[in-house]
Design an enzyme around this catalytic site. Sequence first.
Site, mmCIF file in Angstrom:
data_model
loop_
_atom_site.group_PDB
_atom_site.id
_atom_site.type_symbol
_atom_site.label_atom_id
_atom_site.label_comp_id
_atom_site.label_asym_id
_atom_site.label_seq_id
_atom_site.Cartn_x
_atom_site.Cartn_y
_atom_site.Cartn_z
ATOM 1 N N HIS A 144 0.827 -1.200 0.000
ATOM 2 C CA HIS A 144 0.000 0.000 0.000
ATOM 3 C C HIS A 144 0.868 1.259 0.000
ATOM 4 O O HIS A 144 2.015 1.240 0.464
ATOM 5 C CB HIS A 144 -0.921 0.011 1.215
ATOM 6 C CG HIS A 144 -2.012 -1.012 1.147
ATOM 7 N ND1 HIS A 144 -3.067 -1.023 2.020
ATOM 8 C CD2 HIS A 144 -2.215 -2.053 0.303
ATOM 9 C CE1 HIS A 144 -3.878 -2.023 1.727
ATOM 10 N NE2 HIS A 144 -3.374 -2.669 0.690
ATOM 11 N N GLU A 183 0.703 3.907 1.814
ATOM 12 C CA GLU A 183 1.098 4.305 3.165
ATOM 13 C C GLU A 183 2.280 3.463 3.649
ATOM 14 O O GLU A 183 3.204 3.982 4.283
ATOM 15 C CB GLU A 183 -0.077 4.123 4.146
ATOM 16 C CG GLU A 183 -1.331 4.879 3.775
ATOM 17 C CD GLU A 183 -2.323 4.056 2.959
ATOM 18 O OE1 GLU A 183 -3.538 4.215 3.191
ATOM 19 O OE2 GLU A 183 -1.893 3.273 2.097
ATOM 20 N N CYS A 189 -6.453 1.855 5.320
ATOM 21 C CA CYS A 189 -7.179 0.670 5.768
ATOM 22 C C CYS A 189 -6.754 0.362 7.206
ATOM 23 O O CYS A 189 -5.831 0.979 7.746
ATOM 24 C CB CYS A 189 -6.885 -0.512 4.848
ATOM 25 S SG CYS A 189 -5.183 -1.121 4.937
ATOM 26 N N CYS A 249 -3.039 -0.696 7.510
ATOM 27 C CA CYS A 249 -2.130 0.455 7.402
ATOM 28 C C CYS A 249 -2.218 1.325 8.652
ATOM 29 O O CYS A 249 -1.213 1.859 9.112
ATOM 30 C CB CYS A 249 -2.420 1.279 6.149
ATOM 31 S SG CYS A 249 -1.816 0.494 4.636
#
Length: 147
Positions: free
Chosen positions: A70, A72, A96, A99
Site C-alpha cells: 500500500h 502508506e 485501511c 495500514c
Amino acid sequence: MLDKWDHRFLGLAAYIAEWSKDPSTKVGAVITHTRSKRIISTGFNGFPAGVEDSQDRLDDRTTKYEMVVHAEQNALMFAGDRAEGATLYVHPLPPCARCAVMIIQAGIVRVVCDQPDFEHERWGEAAKIADAMFREAGVEADYRQPE
C-alpha cells in the site's frame, strides 16, 4: 479544518498516486514534518521492488491484493524513524485498518485524507476500524470534505 498546506500535500499525494500501475485503484501518500512542512517521504501502491507487475497479476484481484504494498506502507518504510511525530497525507482512499496499525506504530500524529465512505462495500469497514484506532491512539484524523 484543512489549511492551504493540507490541500497542497493532498494534491501531491494525488499526483504521486498516478505513478501506480494498478489499473483499478491508484493511491498516493506523502509524509511531512508536522511543523516545518518539509517532505519526509512519498509512496504509491504497487508490487515490491523486483517483483514483476505483469498485467495478468494486476488484473487478478486476488493475486494483486496478496502482492501489493500500500502507498502508506511504502511511504512509512522509506521514512523510517523520521515518521515519528509527522503528518501523513493519503489520496484518494483513507488508510485501511492494517495500514492504520503501521501508521500508529510509526508514531504518525496526524492523518489527512479525503472523506471516507464508511458505507463502501469493499473498503468501508476497514476505514471505520482505522478511524476508530486513530481516535483511540490519539492520532488526529482530518478529512477533506467532497467539493
